[in-house]
Design a protein around this motif. Sequence first.
Motif, PDB file in Angstrom:
ATOM      1  N   ILE A  28     -10.885   2.487 -16.848  1.00 50.31           N
ATOM      2  CA  ILE A  28      -9.663   2.222 -16.088  1.00 50.31           C
ATOM      3  C   ILE A  28      -9.273   3.480 -15.323  1.00 50.31           C
ATOM      4  O   ILE A  28      -9.259   4.576 -15.876  1.00 50.31           O
ATOM      5  N   GLU A  29      -8.964   3.330 -14.047  1.00 55.36           N
ATOM      6  CA  GLU A  29      -8.504   4.437 -13.214  1.00 55.36           C
ATOM      7  C   GLU A  29      -7.221   4.023 -12.497  1.00 55.36           C
ATOM      8  O   GLU A  29      -7.209   3.019 -11.784  1.00 55.36           O
ATOM      9  N   VAL A  30      -6.138   4.772 -12.725  1.00 55.63           N
ATOM     10  CA  VAL A  30      -4.888   4.513 -12.013  1.00 55.63           C
ATOM     11  C   VAL A  30      -4.997   5.162 -10.637  1.00 55.63           C
ATOM     12  O   VAL A  30      -5.096   6.391 -10.525  1.00 55.63           O
ATOM     13  N   VAL A  31      -5.000   4.347  -9.592  1.00 53.51           N
ATOM     14  CA  VAL A  31      -5.253   4.867  -8.243  1.00 53.51           C
ATOM     15  C   VAL A  31      -4.000   4.944  -7.385  1.00 53.51           C
ATOM     16  O   VAL A  31      -4.045   5.458  -6.266  1.00 53.51           O
ATOM     17  N   GLY A  32      -2.871   4.437  -7.886  1.00 50.28           N
ATOM     18  CA  GLY A  32      -1.664   4.491  -7.083  1.00 50.28           C
ATOM     19  C   GLY A  32      -0.445   3.977  -7.822  1.00 50.28           C
ATOM     20  O   GLY A  32      -0.561   3.337  -8.867  1.00 50.28           O
ATOM     21  N   GLU A  33       0.734   4.301  -7.258  1.00 55.35           N
ATOM     22  CA  GLU A  33       2.004   3.846  -7.819  1.00 55.35           C
ATOM     23  C   GLU A  33       2.906   3.393  -6.674  1.00 55.35           C
ATOM     24  O   GLU A  33       2.775   3.853  -5.543  1.00 55.35           O
ATOM     25  N   ALA A  34       3.832   2.500  -7.005  1.00 55.90           N
ATOM     26  CA  ALA A  34       4.829   2.066  -6.038  1.00 55.90           C
ATOM     27  C   ALA A  34       6.095   1.689  -6.802  1.00 55.90           C
ATOM     28  O   ALA A  34       6.026   1.191  -7.928  1.00 55.90           O
ATOM     29  N   SER A  35       7.240   1.931  -6.175  1.00 60.40           N
ATOM     30  CA  SER A  35       8.519   1.671  -6.843  1.00 60.40           C
ATOM     31  C   SER A  35       9.130   0.334  -6.454  1.00 60.40           C
ATOM     32  O   SER A  35      10.153  -0.057  -7.004  1.00 60.40           O
ATOM     33  N   ASP A  36       8.525  -0.369  -5.500  1.00 61.06           N
ATOM     34  CA  ASP A  36       8.985  -1.703  -5.126  1.00 61.06           C
ATOM     35  C   ASP A  36       7.891  -2.411  -4.354  1.00 61.06           C
ATOM     36  O   ASP A  36       6.841  -1.823  -4.045  1.00 61.06           O
ATOM     37  N   GLY A  37       8.125  -3.674  -4.032  1.00 59.79           N
ATOM     38  CA  GLY A  37       7.106  -4.467  -3.385  1.00 59.79           C
ATOM     39  C   GLY A  37       6.722  -3.978  -2.003  1.00 59.79           C
ATOM     40  O   GLY A  37       5.548  -3.999  -1.627  1.00 59.79           O
ATOM     41  N   GLU A  38       7.705  -3.517  -1.228  1.00 62.30           N
ATOM     42  CA  GLU A  38       7.403  -3.043   0.116  1.00 62.30           C
ATOM     43  C   GLU A  38       6.487  -1.830   0.077  1.00 62.30           C
ATOM     44  O   GLU A  38       5.519  -1.741   0.845  1.00 62.30           O
ATOM     45  N   GLN A  39       6.774  -0.890  -0.813  1.00 61.85           N
ATOM     46  CA  GLN A  39       5.923   0.285  -0.942  1.00 61.85           C
ATOM     47  C   GLN A  39       4.537  -0.113  -1.448  1.00 61.85           C
ATOM     48  O   GLN A  39       3.518   0.435  -1.003  1.00 61.85           O
ATOM     49  N   ALA A  40       4.493  -1.075  -2.364  1.00 62.86           N
ATOM     50  CA  ALA A  40       3.211  -1.518  -2.902  1.00 62.86           C
ATOM     51  C   ALA A  40       2.316  -2.064  -1.804  1.00 62.86           C
ATOM     52  O   ALA A  40       1.108  -1.804  -1.773  1.00 62.86           O
ATOM     53  N   LEU A  41       2.886  -2.852  -0.873  1.00 64.91           N
ATOM     54  CA  LEU A  41       2.093  -3.383   0.232  1.00 64.91           C
ATOM     55  C   LEU A  41       1.546  -2.263   1.108  1.00 64.91           C
ATOM     56  O   LEU A  41       0.412  -2.340   1.597  1.00 64.91           O
ATOM     57  N   ARG A  42       2.339  -1.203   1.285  1.00 64.49           N
ATOM     58  CA  ARG A  42       1.893  -0.093   2.129  1.00 64.49           C
ATOM     59  C   ARG A  42       0.733   0.666   1.488  1.00 64.49           C
ATOM     60  O   ARG A  42      -0.206   1.060   2.174  1.00 64.49           O
ATOM     61  N   VAL A  43       0.806   0.878   0.177  1.00 68.55           N
ATOM     62  CA  VAL A  43      -0.203   1.727  -0.462  1.00 68.55           C
ATOM     63  C   VAL A  43      -1.452   0.962  -0.890  1.00 68.55           C
ATOM     64  O   VAL A  43      -2.493   1.575  -1.137  1.00 68.55           O
ATOM     65  N   THR A  44      -1.367  -0.364  -0.973  1.00 73.32           N
ATOM     66  CA  THR A  44      -2.525  -1.140  -1.436  1.00 73.32           C
ATOM     67  C   THR A  44      -3.742  -0.921  -0.554  1.00 73.32           C
ATOM     68  O   THR A  44      -4.861  -0.748  -1.043  1.00 73.32           O
ATOM     69  N   GLY A  45      -3.536  -0.923   0.745  1.00 73.92           N
ATOM     70  CA  GLY A  45      -4.653  -0.713   1.651  1.00 73.92           C
ATOM     71  C   GLY A  45      -5.258   0.665   1.533  1.00 73.92           C
ATOM     72  O   GLY A  45      -6.443   0.864   1.813  1.00 73.92           O
ATOM     73  N   GLU A  46      -4.447   1.643   1.106  1.00 73.26           N
ATOM     74  CA  GLU A  46      -4.930   3.018   0.989  1.00 73.26           C
ATOM     75  C   GLU A  46      -5.690   3.255  -0.320  1.00 73.26           C
ATOM     76  O   GLU A  46      -6.735   3.892  -0.332  1.00 73.26           O
ATOM     77  N   CYS A  47      -5.152   2.724  -1.429  1.00 76.49           N
ATOM     78  CA  CYS A  47      -5.756   3.035  -2.737  1.00 76.49           C
ATOM     79  C   CYS A  47      -6.761   1.978  -3.196  1.00 76.49           C
ATOM     80  O   CYS A  47      -7.488   2.186  -4.163  1.00 76.49           O
ATOM     81  N   ARG A  48      -6.789   0.816  -2.549  1.00 70.80           N
ATOM     82  CA  ARG A  48      -7.774  -0.242  -2.804  1.00 70.80           C
ATOM     83  C   ARG A  48      -7.929  -0.571  -4.294  1.00 70.80           C
ATOM     84  O   ARG A  48      -8.996  -0.398  -4.867  1.00 70.80           O
TER      85      ARG A  48
END
Length: 221
Positions: free
Chosen positions: A29-49
């Motif tokens: 398991i590798e934690v590749v990113g964090e987000a504090s809400d849904g909007e931020q999660a959508l932004r970082v998903t494309g970056e951290c895959r």
Amino acid sequence: MRTVRVLLVDDQELIRQGLRRMLEIEDGIEVVGEASDGEQALRVTGECRPDVALVDARMPRMDGVELIARLSVLHPGVAAIVLSTFDEDDYIFGALRGGAVGYLLKDCTPEQLVDAIHRAGGGETVLASPVAERLVAELRRAPATPSPERDPGRLSSREYEVARMVAAGATNREIAARLLISEGTVRNHVSVLLRKFGVRDRTRLALRLHGLPASGKEIIT
């Protein structure tokens, strides 16, 4: 063992830090990113895959249910698991209808969470016992009348056996052990069933399979 890339989405930093510390020591398991809400999660998903998004149900600006629905459209390869304190029907059924592959409660054990992440990363559905009971109760209340979108055409006898076990909530491992076939073969059958029933994930498949005829004579080739 394949490494599962995980995105943590929770509005409480303390929760995210605790989850990160717990998961970072786990093999595979590798934690590749964090987000504090849904909007931020959508932004970082494309970056951290990520392969798996661990999502809180109740968050400001965009809650987990809306986030999961958008992830299903924008990033269909990400398996979303809700990890929440709340086991309310609106959250449970909203998340599952939106495309979540799992729903866990925050009182689950670390071992249960780690197992769920690996299973979700492998394409399985993971539900906490109280959530599974709610889902089964809802299915039993729903009318089992046939509908055009539940008609997949003809199934082979093996596909029908796999379909019945998926509808009962069995994992790929359990199906393989029961039918004396490999997990890879089970995955292939599930992929065929997803295509025949016109759905994109195992949760929707289980919902569609509710009400299959008991004998299977009507749909088996």
